[in-house]
Write a protein that holds these residues in place. Sequence first.
Motif, PDB file in Angstrom:
ATOM      1  N   ASP A 872       0.829  -1.209   0.000  1.00 23.05           N
ATOM      2  CA  ASP A 872       0.000   0.000   0.000  1.00 23.05           C
ATOM      3  C   ASP A 872       0.874   1.274   0.000  1.00 23.05           C
ATOM      4  O   ASP A 872       0.571   2.266  -0.673  1.00 23.05           O
ATOM      5  CB  ASP A 872      -0.907   0.015   1.240  1.00 23.05           C
ATOM      6  CG  ASP A 872      -1.982  -1.063   1.148  1.00 23.05           C
ATOM      7  OD1 ASP A 872      -2.241  -1.541   0.016  1.00 23.05           O
ATOM      8  OD2 ASP A 872      -2.560  -1.464   2.224  1.00 23.05           O
ATOM      9  N   GLY A 873       1.927   1.275   0.699  1.00 25.40           N
ATOM     10  CA  GLY A 873       2.820   2.449   0.702  1.00 25.40           C
ATOM     11  C   GLY A 873       3.468   2.675  -0.661  1.00 25.40           C
ATOM     12  O   GLY A 873       3.637   3.809  -1.106  1.00 25.40           O
ATOM     13  N   GLU A 875       2.176   1.916  -3.562  1.00 26.39           N
ATOM     14  CA  GLU A 875       1.167   2.406  -4.505  1.00 26.39           C
ATOM     15  C   GLU A 875       0.906   3.916  -4.289  1.00 26.39           C
ATOM     16  O   GLU A 875       0.625   4.653  -5.233  1.00 26.39           O
ATOM     17  CB  GLU A 875      -0.127   1.615  -4.303  1.00 26.39           C
ATOM     18  CG  GLU A 875      -0.006   0.192  -4.789  1.00 26.39           C
ATOM     19  CD  GLU A 875      -1.272  -0.612  -4.506  1.00 26.39           C
ATOM     20  OE1 GLU A 875      -2.190  -0.045  -3.850  1.00 26.39           O
ATOM     21  OE2 GLU A 875      -1.349  -1.805  -4.911  1.00 26.39           O
ATOM     22  N   ASN A 876       0.999   4.344  -3.060  1.00 28.80           N
ATOM     23  CA  ASN A 876       0.767   5.778  -2.805  1.00 28.80           C
ATOM     24  C   ASN A 876       1.889   6.639  -3.415  1.00 28.80           C
ATOM     25  O   ASN A 876       1.690   7.803  -3.723  1.00 28.80           O
ATOM     26  CB  ASN A 876       0.676   6.053  -1.297  1.00 28.80           C
ATOM     27  CG  ASN A 876      -0.606   5.424  -0.699  1.00 28.80           C
ATOM     28  OD1 ASN A 876      -1.619   5.355  -1.406  1.00 28.80           O
ATOM     29  ND2 ASN A 876      -0.522   5.079   0.574  1.00 28.80           N
ATOM     30  N   PRO A 879       1.112   7.579  -7.791  1.00 28.24           N
ATOM     31  CA  PRO A 879      -0.186   7.902  -8.386  1.00 28.24           C
ATOM     32  C   PRO A 879      -0.042   8.864  -9.576  1.00 28.24           C
ATOM     33  O   PRO A 879      -0.805   8.758 -10.512  1.00 28.24           O
ATOM     34  CB  PRO A 879      -0.935   8.553  -7.210  1.00 28.24           C
ATOM     35  CG  PRO A 879       0.139   9.108  -6.313  1.00 28.24           C
ATOM     36  CD  PRO A 879       1.288   8.251  -6.480  1.00 28.24           C
TER      37      PRO A 879
END
Length: 921
Positions: A872-873, A875-876, A879
């Motif tokens: 998740d980190g 992917e942030n 963006p």
Amino acid sequence: MDLVVLEPRSAQGLILETQDRVAPASSAGRLRRGLRGASLMARRRPELLCGAVALGCALLVALKFTCSRAKDVIIPAKPPVSFFSSRSPVLDLFQGQLDYAEHVRRDSEVVLLFFYAPWCGQSIAARSEIEQAASQLSDQVLFVAINCWWNQGKCRKQKHFFYFPVIYLYHRSFGPIEYKGPMSAVYIEKFVRRVMKPLLYIPSQSELLDFLSNYEPGVLGYFEFSGSPQPPGYLTFFTSALHSLKKDYLGTVRFGVITNKHLAKLVSLVHSGSVYLHRHFNTSLVFPREAVNYTAENIHKWALENREALLRWLRPHGGKSLLLNNELKKGPALLVFLPFNPLAESHPLIDEITEVALEYNNCHWGPAPEPPEQLPEPPLITASPCCNTVVLPQWHSVSRTHNVCELCVNQSTGGVRPSSVGMPQCSFFEMAAALDSFYLKEQTFYHVASDSIECSNFLSSYSPFSYYTACCRTINRAVTGFIDSGQSVFETPTITFSSLEKKCEVDPPGSVPHIEENRYLFPEVDVSSTNFTGLSCRTNKTLNIYLLDSNLFWLYAERLGAPSATRVKEFATIVDVKEESHYILDPKQALMKFTLESFIQNFSVLYSPLKRHLIGSDSAQFPSQHLITEVTTDTFWEVVLQKQDVLLLYYAQWCGFCPSLNHVFIQLARLLPSDTFTVARIDVSQNDLPWEFMVDRLPTVLFFPCNRKDRSVKYPEDLPVTLPNLLRFILHHSDPASTPQNLANPPTKECLQSEAVFQQGHISHLEREIQKLRAEISTLQRAQVQVEAQLSSARRDEHRLLRQKQTLEKQHSLLQLHSEQLQTLYEQKTHELEEVAQKLQELADASENLLTENTWLKILVATMERKLEGKDGAENLTPHKEAGSGHPNPSGVPRLPGGSPPPSNSSSTLASERSNENRTD
């Protein structure tokens, strides 16, 4: 990864299932539940079902194998061991090798087979005797011992003996010859030697005379060996001798062979092959070859049927047997016990006994003996008298002067006398007639006492041409022996009536004069007048003579009256079963020809002077302090016939009515004074008495009054034996006024008054005692009523208790049956609970496995969460790059690389997994 989570059953389900199993149900329900449980276990754990089936099959196989071998639970017998020592001359086949014994028997000329059982006491006792005989004959005879008891041996399988040991002898191919004699080394050796040499070679005339003079029957065969080494008929004669040993183990018939023609002519044998049977009294015989086939069996049978039994040996084997009974019931028997050695070359004592038997059975009368000397006063005995010793009856011993007479039958010179050539010296009928006349006229000898011999002549009552002479003299009864004492025994008794009135005693019976003692009693009469030759033919009491080895059978002699402690075991007795009596030769006299002849003569005379030998109990075992005196054979004369008034009870141990009289006699003994009256009893089953004192029924009571012992009275059989009846019986028969002595000599007035006072005092004493007894009887009767009432009450209580006992027994049986049912149910439920506990244990094990898996799942989920957070980190951070790429997103939802869902979807998935984890915990 697909995860499978097992959901365990709830606690309520487990409790309900347990209650359903524990609760009682019908058999059908239990069966259905069992099948359901089995199918469920087969579906869930198939490996347990396979194991259970395999275990059941193994159990069935083991059970079948065990039941099939149930008959072999007995411990097998231990292997046999050697019965004889290794140094023994006996070949011991202790494994029962009968085939090997047959093999070695064919290679030997004479073989002895000893069949034994290792446990048999007689076999063990005979072992040393066999070894001793084998040590003497081992170089000529093969001794073989066979264990015929071991179940795996051939002897046990092929031989079926009913007793042990068994001895078989084989002479080459002939046999078996069974030996049944005494298990003694000398007897066995003698029998084996007879089998080795069944024929006795007789080369000279002296040996021929010895052979013919033997007491055993002899068979002689004449064969000429000059023409051939084996003349015709010799082998048959040899085999007949072996047949004789086979049929008669005693070997009573001896076989001899003659090869000299001159010796054969002495026994009337002319042709070779002739057989001669020698007999002492009857005519000797020659085997009739023309009428009977000349075979070994026929020769042996002919010899046994025509033999003469002069002397016979008796050898009881020690067990139950009718040997003695069959011989003794033939008639009176003379039993002679003497030490005998079968291997001895000579037997002097047996030779003397043989001479006695020959003379006794010789009925061919010889020349008449020389006439006896005549008596000095008056010369009345003529040539060729027949004399006999007469003992006057004992009950007249006080009233007559003489008690012994010598009675002789004489022929009148004026009458017709039979020729003495070939006639016996003593005629039985003449002596019987003389005795009849003597007892009719014996009052002639009631004279004044005299020390000299008194003789009288009387004409015979049956023949006017003959008379008899009786010479009498008194024998002092105090003399115990005639031969041992060197002084004169002719003394006149000095007993008077006055002495009998003062002293209540009777002289003991004196010794009866025997024929061998006549020379001491009547020196004027020649003893040679009694002829012994041919006595068996002149009397109706013919004796059969038997011999017994005292080394083996001395116990029989002791039971017949022989002393137990003696240096020389020699004894002679005459047993007469028909008369129920036996007589013994005085053990102090030596056993020889003279004493035996005298012993037989004393038995054979018409009125025998021999005393019946009485066997009794030992008087030392009965104390003399008892109220009732125990009488034995030895003490009968002293207690009953010499003391005061005696009341004697005859009883026996086997008599059931006799003990019921004991209390009556005890009370009687307490009442009567012991110094003038005796209460006694005698066990007639253990103590012999003279015939005049015996009774024919038990119990019997006899009363012997003082001074009048010959007038004993029997208690009436129809009168009850009670204390008052016994007192009346004694008082009636003990009255001194009824005695013949008082009738002859009337008592004085003072004597009668004193006697009346004494009797009155005695009667008053008895009346007081009777009153006491009546009071005791009334007390006993009242006590009896009370006891009967108590007994009736006790019987009622007993019946009540018996009913209660039966009721309790029924309840006990029902409770026991219910207890068995409960025990069975308890065992069944226990088994079911054990199965439930086992399944619960399996569930606990499965729960532990699931907990372990859940722990690993937690670790895996935590690892995955960390990985997802790292993604998740990442992917942030990218963006903007995805926005400038120019790819359209119609749905407007962001995507992970590779087509992964957004982080929100992962969080929902993780939440669902946590809920599942919580539910699993």
